[in-house]
Enzyme design. Structure first.
Site, PDB file in Angstrom:
ATOM      1  N   ASP A  17       0.588   7.860   5.873  1.00  0.00           N
ATOM      2  CA  ASP A  17       0.900   6.440   5.875  1.00  0.00           C
ATOM      3  C   ASP A  17       0.592   5.804   7.226  1.00  0.00           C
ATOM      4  OD1 ASP A  17       1.915   4.061   4.788  1.00  0.00           O
ATOM      5  OD2 ASP A  17       3.884   4.437   5.672  1.00  0.00           O
ATOM      6  N   ASP A  18       0.079   4.567   7.160  1.00  0.00           N
ATOM      7  CA  ASP A  18      -0.115   3.751   8.359  1.00  0.00           C
ATOM      8  C   ASP A  18      -0.903   4.507   9.424  1.00  0.00           C
ATOM      9  OD1 ASP A  18       0.126   1.375   9.596  1.00  0.00           O
ATOM     10  OD2 ASP A  18       2.297   1.443   9.883  1.00  0.00           O
ATOM     11  N   LYS A  48       0.831  -1.221   0.000  1.00  0.00           N
ATOM     12  CA  LYS A  48       0.000   0.000   0.000  1.00  0.00           C
ATOM     13  C   LYS A  48       0.859   1.262   0.000  1.00  0.00           C
ATOM     14  CE  LYS A  48      -1.897  -1.220   3.828  1.00  0.00           C
ATOM     15  NZ  LYS A  48      -1.156  -2.481   3.969  1.00  0.00           N
ATOM     16  N   THR A  49       1.875   1.296   0.869  1.00  0.00           N
ATOM     17  CA  THR A  49       2.725   2.492   0.955  1.00  0.00           C
ATOM     18  C   THR A  49       3.473   2.730  -0.348  1.00  0.00           C
ATOM     19  OG1 THR A  49       2.984   2.137   3.332  1.00  0.00           O
ATOM     20  CG2 THR A  49       4.561   3.597   2.259  1.00  0.00           C
ATOM     21  N   LYS A  83     -10.460  16.608   6.412  1.00  0.00           N
ATOM     22  CA  LYS A  83     -11.680  17.175   5.816  1.00  0.00           C
ATOM     23  C   LYS A  83     -11.555  18.667   5.510  1.00  0.00           C
ATOM     24  CE  LYS A  83     -14.531  15.849   9.077  1.00  0.00           C
ATOM     25  NZ  LYS A  83     -15.792  15.639   9.823  1.00  0.00           N
ATOM     26  N   LYS A 111       5.351  -7.361  -0.467  1.00  0.00           N
ATOM     27  CA  LYS A 111       6.496  -6.962   0.349  1.00  0.00           C
ATOM     28  C   LYS A 111       7.173  -8.189   0.956  1.00  0.00           C
ATOM     29  CE  LYS A 111       7.671  -3.695   4.037  1.00  0.00           C
ATOM     30  NZ  LYS A 111       7.118  -2.716   5.006  1.00  0.00           N
TER      31      LYS A 111
END
Length: 758
Positions: A620-621, A566-567, A648, A725
């Site tokens: 991230d994360d 994902k990263t 937001k 990964k």
């Protein structure tokens, strides 16, 4: 005696008959106030209303006045007249009658400089120039005046005598008096005769303390408050045209109008300007340039910390000293006072929010109070302009930011492409003129490649490129030597700029290339259709951010199991966006931070993003950022609430922001109500088929061709569950084994990780 007509420097006609007269004093003060040449009644028939007098120093025109106290053959002059014409008592003069041409020597506008006749005896009382003009026309109707002539004016409304000097004369053709204003024929002349229609304009003499008010006033230099020769590019400023136009409209336009008009409107000038924005964008340079650009008193430049003093009351006294000259001049000359500029650099150092400094003496609070009272207190000044500069507008006391104080607040942001072109031109122009800039250096190309560079960073980039060029002609052996033959031919090339951008100067608000590259170190391996779909959907979101004007904030969440890439996918999308600002908000950069410190760090990343036209922030994360652990459960509500607000928050007008979040705990984010914050959700899957593993192996060219063929047969049609990964780590382990053992080792590792099932 002259035998023919002669003419003076103007077109007035000098008669051929002349007589000789002796210079004497005016017989009385009353006759001195007429500013005329006083003659005997017996000489009246020999002379006309205006006479031309000549002595060794020059020729002058006077209007005559008859007085029975003057003896025949003499002519009386007042002291100012004698000074102007350099006449001595008992001096012999040649006096000749003269007539003025009514068409070309009728005075339309007479401009007079005003000062006290006796400069040791002055008054603070104001002189109404409208009344003065009426009385002047009454006293001196049909009188001859010459540019430079000195006069005495006994204004009946005041006790103090005024000294006048004729500064300028505009002739008005009498035949055009009936025409509309603007269509009348007007020319400047050296001498002429006034009429009841002559417009009288008074202007305060330089260094004079006389206080003039009224509609017939023209303040010296009023129309030239803005220096006509200013040019931002010549002064070393570029890319701030719009900002300066806004500042001029708000702060300087009212100062061009006459003081009497300003007074009639009850207008108070803008007294304060606050320039704020990122470091290096030109705030201090712009403030200094404003000081040079204005025809005002010499600006006082003060660094905020210099005001503070360890002794009680001294800090406040330093503030009062800054405004002392402006106070004294306003008391002395009122609305005709010149403009006093005070430039405060790092104004946030002394103007912090009152009540926020704990454990001290409270000196900051009293300094702010003193500054507020001087700018817009009970005894407010209207002849000052305070220019403050800061990188931290949020630290400044709110009372200082209200209208009437630092009223004009201008953000000096990062320059756009056209602004960067101007800045580059400033710094390379001298090299180009001297032939030190190679032809392959194209300023427009450099400007296009230096997105989000500030003015200071562009200057640093040019210096770095110059140092690259100079380094080529330096020989560093046992000692450092310069090859002067090569130095004569040295030029700064495009290669020098490219190396400077690559190695030396990186924009503070640019792409965080090191962190982005770290996350995509192995690149993106297209192991299957799921990866292709993710990249295509991600590019659509990028395109929406760039082109849509309806959605300035676009957010995307990549969720999936740990190790699914994902990263790397988020960093790859951010890098491919081409946005000038790309930043990764990662938990690993905030190890050891307390909750407050973590919130401030996250907030700063978003605030930096708002300074750019197009920005991308990778969060991230997320579960690690909010300190989530399943035991308890426990998480940081403070960080969670900060993220909910920032994710937001719509960026400022004209700015666009894309947010890419990653998480391995979708269920946790759903419980914390974070999922609805993101516009789009994309699931990132693990590898599930043996064919997908083979795609990765073939892409990386792991093992020999025979081994890859063997592996393909063994895992064909089998199912597994492994993240990309983790797979890359397993492949590296297998590659370290002895020849022939790699494939069995890999199969064993895959079996332990997620199984290999039919």
């Amino acid at each position: 005696m002259c035998s023919a007509k002669i003419f003076c420097t103007s077109s007035c006609e000098i008669m051929s008959v002349h007589t000789e007269h002796t210079v004497v004093k005016c017989p009385s003060d009353t006759s001195s106030y007429t500013n005329r040449a006083i003659i005997s009644s017996q000489d009246k028939n020999k002379l006309t209303r205006h006479v031309f007098v000549r002595n060794s120093s020059g020729s002058y025109v006077f209007t005559t006045e008859v007085d029975h106290l003057v003896k025949p053959g003499t002519i009386g002059f007042s002291l100012p007249q004698r000074k102007w014409a350099r006449l001595s008592i008992n001096e012999k003069l040649e006096v000749t009658p003269c007539n003025f041409n009514s068409k070309t020597e009728t005075i339309g506008v007479l401009v007079l400089e005003v000062d006290f006749l006796n400069k040791k005896s002055t008054t603070q009382e104001s002189y109404d120039t409208k009344k003065m003009a009426v009385e002047f026309n009454q006293q001196f109707n049909r009188q001859a005046f010459t540019v430079g002539q000195q006069l005495v004016f006994n204004f009946s409304d005041q006790r103090k005598m005024l000294g006048l000097v004729v500064k300028e004369i505009e002739a008005l053709d009498a035949s055009s008096l009936s025409l509309e204003k603007g269509k009348q024929k007007i020319t400047k002349i050296k001498m002429g005769v006034s009429t009841p229609n002559t417009e009288i304009v008074f202007e305060k003499a330089p260094e004079s303390s006389v206080n003039l008010i009224g509609s017939a006033t023209r303040s010296a230099g009023r129309q030239s408050i803005i220096n006509p020769d200013w040019d931002f590019q010549k002064m070393g400023i570029g890319g701030l045209d719009k900002e300066f136009s806004d500042i001029f409209r708000r702060a300087f336009a009212s100062r061009i109008f006459p003081p009497d008009l300003v007074e009639e409107m009850g207008l108070s000038h803008v007294k304060g300007i606050l320039l704020f924005g990122p470091p290096g964008t030109g705030k201090t340079l712009m403030a200094r340039t404003i000081g040079k650009m204005l025809n005002a008193r010499e600006p006082q430049i003060v660094n905020g910390p210099e005001v503070l003093n360890k002794f009680v009351g001294e800090s406040e006294a330093n503030i009062r000293k800054l405004f002392a000259a402006a106070e004294e001049e306003q008391k002395r000359v009122g609305i005709n006072s010149g403009l006093h500029i005070v430039i405060f650099d790092e104004i946030d150092a002394i103007c912090k929010q009152r009540g926020t400094m704990t454990g001290g003496t409270g000196v900051h609070d009293t300094v702010v109070n003193q500054l507020l009272s001087k700018i817009d207190g009970v005894d407010q000044l209207n002849n000052i302009l305070l220019i403050g500069m800061t990188n931290r507008r949020d630290l400044i006391d709110e009372a200082l930011l209200r209208p009437g104080r630092l009223e004009v607040q201008m953000e000096i942001g990062l320059p756009d492409e056209s602004g960067r072109v101007q800045i580059f031109e400033i710094y390379v122009s001298q090299m180009r003129e001297s032939g030190r800039l190679d032809k392959d250096v194209v300023v427009k190309e450099l400007a296009a490649e230096t997105k989000n560079y500030s003015g200071a960073e562009i200057a640093g980039l040019v210096r770095a490129a110059q140092s690259m060029a100079m380094n080529r002609v330096i020989t560093a052996a046992s000692k450092v030597e310069v090859n002067y033959e090569d130095a004569k031919k040295m030029q700064v090339t495009r290669y020098d700029f490219d190396m400077a951008m690559l190695n030396d100067i990186k924009p503070a608000f640019g792409v965080s290339s090191e962190s982005v590259e770290r996350y995509v170190m192995n690149g993106i391996i297209p192991w299957g259709q799921p990866v292709q779909d993710i990249l295509e959907n991600g590019k659509l979101v990028l395109q929406q951010t760039q082109s849509s004007n309806r959605t300035p904030l676009v957010s995307l969440l990549l969720e999936g199991p740990p190790g699914s890439g994902k990263t790397a996918l988020a960093a790859s999308l951010a890098a491919e966006s081409g946005f000038p600002f790309v930043k990764v908000c990662s938990p690993e950069d905030m190890v050891g931070f307390l909750e407050g410190g973590k919130c401030n760090a996250i907030k700063k990343i978003f605030e930096d993003a708002y300074k750019s036209q197009l920005s991308c922030v990778v969060v991230d994360d997320i579960e690690r950022l909010i300190d989530y652990v399943p035991i308890g459960p426990r998480f940081s509500n403070l960080v969670l609430q900060a993220l909910l607000v920032l994710l937001k928050k719509t960026p400022p007008k004209g700015k666009k922001l894309m947010i890419i979040g990653t998480t391995s705990q979708r269920g946790v984010l759903e419980e914390m109500q974070m999922m609805p914050v993101f516009n789009t959700h994309i699931h990132v899957s693990n590898l599930t088929q043996g064919e997908q593993v083979m795609t990765v192996v073939n892409e990386l060219k792991c093992f020999t061709e025979a081994e890859r063929s063997s592996l393909s047969k063994k895992i064909a049609g089998k199912k597994l569950w492994v993240g990309i990964k983790k797979l890359l780590v397993l492949l590296e382990i297998a590659r370290q084994t002895e020849e022939g053992v790699g494939i069995p080792k890999l199969l064993s590792l895959l079996e332990e990780e997620g199984g290999l099932n039919q």
